[in-house]
Design an enzyme around this catalytic site. Structure first.
Site, PDB file in Angstrom:
ATOM      1  N   HIS A   1     -88.363  45.440  34.084  1.00 17.53           N
ATOM      2  CA  HIS A   1     -87.189  44.586  33.831  1.00 17.53           C
ATOM      3  C   HIS A   1     -86.032  44.814  34.809  1.00 17.53           C
ATOM      4  O   HIS A   1     -85.735  45.929  35.202  1.00 17.53           O
ATOM      5  CB  HIS A   1     -86.687  44.794  32.399  1.00 17.53           C
ATOM      6  CG  HIS A   1     -86.124  46.166  32.174  1.00 17.53           C
ATOM      7  ND1 HIS A   1     -84.820  46.486  32.441  1.00 17.53           N
ATOM      8  CD2 HIS A   1     -86.705  47.306  31.745  1.00 17.53           C
ATOM      9  CE1 HIS A   1     -84.596  47.744  32.158  1.00 17.53           C
ATOM     10  NE2 HIS A   1     -85.731  48.274  31.744  1.00 17.53           N
TER      11      HIS A   1
ATOM     12  N   HIS B   1     -92.325  44.398  50.767  1.00 14.71           N
ATOM     13  CA  HIS B   1     -93.736  44.412  50.355  1.00 14.71           C
ATOM     14  C   HIS B   1     -93.915  45.535  49.335  1.00 14.71           C
ATOM     15  O   HIS B   1     -93.723  46.706  49.663  1.00 14.71           O
ATOM     16  CB  HIS B   1     -94.604  44.659  51.604  1.00 14.71           C
ATOM     17  CG  HIS B   1     -96.080  44.722  51.335  1.00 14.71           C
ATOM     18  ND1 HIS B   1     -97.003  44.801  52.346  1.00 14.71           N
ATOM     19  CD2 HIS B   1     -96.813  44.720  50.186  1.00 14.71           C
ATOM     20  CE1 HIS B   1     -98.230  44.834  51.847  1.00 14.71           C
ATOM     21  NE2 HIS B   1     -98.140  44.797  50.531  1.00 14.71           N
TER      22      HIS B   1
HETATM   23  C1  LIG Z   1     -95.865  57.358  55.086  1.00 13.04           C
HETATM   24  C2  LIG Z   1     -96.528  56.608  56.234  1.00 13.04           C
HETATM   25  C3  LIG Z   1     -95.682  55.384  56.586  1.00 13.04           C
HETATM   26  C4  LIG Z   1     -96.598  57.553  57.411  1.00 13.04           C
HETATM   27  O1  LIG Z   1     -97.263  56.941  58.445  1.00 13.04           O
HETATM   28  P1  LIG Z   1     -97.319  57.670  59.896  1.00 13.04           P
HETATM   29  O2  LIG Z   1     -95.934  57.863  60.401  1.00 13.04           O
HETATM   30  O3  LIG Z   1     -98.281  56.888  60.739  1.00 13.04           O
HETATM   31  O4  LIG Z   1     -97.861  59.112  59.531  1.00 13.04           O
HETATM   32  P2  LIG Z   1     -99.196  59.847  59.954  1.00 13.04           P
HETATM   33  O5  LIG Z   1    -100.389  59.140  59.432  1.00 13.04           O
HETATM   34  O6  LIG Z   1     -99.120  60.129  61.427  1.00 13.04           O
HETATM   35  O7  LIG Z   1     -99.053  61.225  59.178  1.00 13.04           O
HETATM   36  C5  LIG Z   1     -98.022  62.147  59.466  1.00 13.04           C
HETATM   37  C6  LIG Z   1     -98.094  63.277  58.445  1.00 13.04           C
HETATM   38  O8  LIG Z   1     -97.656  62.774  57.174  1.00 13.04           O
HETATM   39  C7  LIG Z   1     -98.703  62.910  56.196  1.00 13.04           C
HETATM   40  N1  LIG Z   1     -98.681  61.691  55.388  1.00 13.04           N
HETATM   41  C8  LIG Z   1     -98.853  60.423  55.821  1.00 13.04           C
HETATM   42  N2  LIG Z   1     -98.724  59.570  54.811  1.00 13.04           N
HETATM   43  C9  LIG Z   1     -98.487  60.299  53.717  1.00 13.04           C
HETATM   44  C10 LIG Z   1     -98.283  59.953  52.367  1.00 13.04           C
HETATM   45  N3  LIG Z   1     -98.285  58.673  51.949  1.00 13.04           N
HETATM   46  N4  LIG Z   1     -98.044  60.954  51.493  1.00 13.04           N
HETATM   47  C11 LIG Z   1     -98.035  62.233  51.894  1.00 13.04           C
HETATM   48  N5  LIG Z   1     -98.235  62.623  53.186  1.00 13.04           N
HETATM   49  C12 LIG Z   1     -98.449  61.658  54.076  1.00 13.04           C
HETATM   50  C13 LIG Z   1     -99.987  63.032  57.007  1.00 13.04           C
HETATM   51  O9  LIG Z   1    -100.973  63.728  56.290  1.00 13.04           O
HETATM   52  C14 LIG Z   1     -99.491  63.811  58.196  1.00 13.04           C
HETATM   53  O10 LIG Z   1     -99.337  65.154  57.832  1.00 13.04           O
HETATM   54  P3  LIG Z   1     -99.525  66.358  58.890  1.00 13.04           P
HETATM   55  O11 LIG Z   1     -98.451  66.157  59.918  1.00 13.04           O
HETATM   56  O12 LIG Z   1     -99.345  67.599  58.063  1.00 13.04           O
HETATM   57  O13 LIG Z   1    -100.905  66.185  59.449  1.00 13.04           O
HETATM   58  C15 LIG Z   1     -97.952  56.089  55.853  1.00 13.04           C
HETATM   59  O14 LIG Z   1     -98.897  57.135  55.845  1.00 13.04           O
HETATM   60  C16 LIG Z   1     -97.981  55.403  54.509  1.00 13.04           C
HETATM   61  O15 LIG Z   1     -98.146  55.991  53.442  1.00 13.04           O
HETATM   62  N6  LIG Z   1     -97.813  54.065  54.586  1.00 13.04           N
HETATM   63  C17 LIG Z   1     -97.930  53.178  53.454  1.00 13.04           C
HETATM   64  C18 LIG Z   1     -99.183  52.319  53.661  1.00 13.04           C
HETATM   65  C19 LIG Z   1     -99.356  51.330  52.550  1.00 13.04           C
HETATM   66  O16 LIG Z   1     -99.314  51.660  51.384  1.00 13.04           O
HETATM   67  N7  LIG Z   1     -99.541  50.061  52.950  1.00 13.04           N
HETATM   68  C20 LIG Z   1     -99.665  48.959  52.050  1.00 13.04           C
HETATM   69  C21 LIG Z   1    -101.089  48.587  51.804  1.00 13.04           C
HETATM   70  S1  LIG Z   1    -101.225  47.287  50.634  1.00 13.04           S
END
Ligand SMILES: CC(C)(COP(=O)(O)OP(=O)(O)OC[C@H]1O[C@@H](n2cnc3c(N)ncnc32)[C@H](O)[C@@H]1OP(=O)(O)O)[C@@H](O)C(=O)NCCC(=O)NCCS
Length: 207
Positions: free
Chosen positions: A134, A143
């Site tokens: 709500h 998104h």
């Molecule tokens: C948070 C996020 C934006 C980071 O992306 P990024 O900058 O490319 O990060 P990386 O993949 O290079 O990871 C960097 C570090 O963060 C960690 N990490 C990445 N995403 C994480 C998450 N969601 N939760 C916890 N840790 C995360 C990785 O394990 C990595 O850790 P390390 O340095 O110890 O190895 C991405 O992982 C994410 O969660 N995006 C959301 C995607 C999503 O839900 N899309 C919609 C689909 S419908």
């Protein structure tokens, strides 16, 4: 009255979901538009990809949907197509409160719930299985990803990616252009432009 032909901008996975959601809602898609000339003349799920950049297809008698998951690209395309009539896509297997206010160009997928008093800006995606409780407010071009959950009165700014399976506690505020990582639990406000990650671990209070 016959609905105007629907043109969908995008040809990727998100666009395919939109085509199927449109069909589930008894809307047929007349054509897809893509900036990549290599897609022109192909078809996706039986829908032709029309030749020419999206802006070349401006037409008074079409309705449009920008079916691109990336917030930045979707918002740029929306600006390029200012003045077009954008439709709002609501999958029939979602529940949207009659008091919810939904801006043009929003995409609301199957399994979602939008509760009383919710307000969405323009070109917002409420992705599969997300719930919005709500009085939440969600700004333009944001998104809410698959399986995310917003508790009551959460405020999400513009162009926010609220990641898959993430959760926000009641009243949380997430600033413009922020990213909430997949699976995160938002227990404190997130400032504009910040990327926040980390899930919560339930523990007895005081430990
Ligand atoms: C948070 C996020 C934006 C980071 O992306 P990024 O900058 O490319 O990060 P990386 O993949 O290079 O990871 C960097 C570090 O963060 C960690 N990490 C990445 N995403 C994480 C998450 N969601 N939760 C916890 N840790 C995360 C990785 O394990 C990595 O850790 P390390 O340095 O110890 O190895 C991405 O992982 C994410 O969660 N995006 C959301 C995607 C999503 O839900 N899309 C919609 C689909 S419908």
């Amino acid at each position: 009255m016959t609905a105007a032909p629907l043109l969908i901008v995008g040809t990727g996975g998100h666009a395919r979901e939109c085509i199927e959601a449109a069909r589930a809602a008894d809307r047929q898609v007349a054509g897809l538009l893509d900036q990549d000339p290599q897609m022109w003349g192909k078809s996706v799920l039986g829908v032709p990809v029309l030749s020419g950049a999206p802006a070349e297809h401006r037409s008074d008698d079409a309705e449009w949907l920008i079916a691109v998951g990336d917030n930045e690209v979707r918002s740029r395309l929306a600006a390029d197509l200012t003045g077009c009539a954008f439709t709002t896509l609501v999958h029939p297997f979602s529940w949207v409160s009659p008091t919810a206010v939904i801006g043009e160009g929003c995409m609301i997928f199957a399994g979602t719930v939008l509760q009383t008093g919710v307000r969405l800006g323009r070109h917002v995606i409420i992705n599969t299985g997300a719930t919005v409780s709500h009085d939440c407010q969600i700004g333009d071009g944001s998104h809410i990803a698959v399986g995310a959950h917003l508790a009551g009165s959460v405020k999400i700014g513009a162009h926010v990616l609220f990641g898959a399976g993430a959760v926000a506690r009641p009243g949380a505020v997430v600033g413009d252009d922020a990213v909430v990582g997949a699976g995160a639990v938002v227990v404190a406000d997130i400032a504009a432009g910040v990327t926040a990650i980390g899930g919560g671990v339930a523990r007895p209070r005081g430990d």
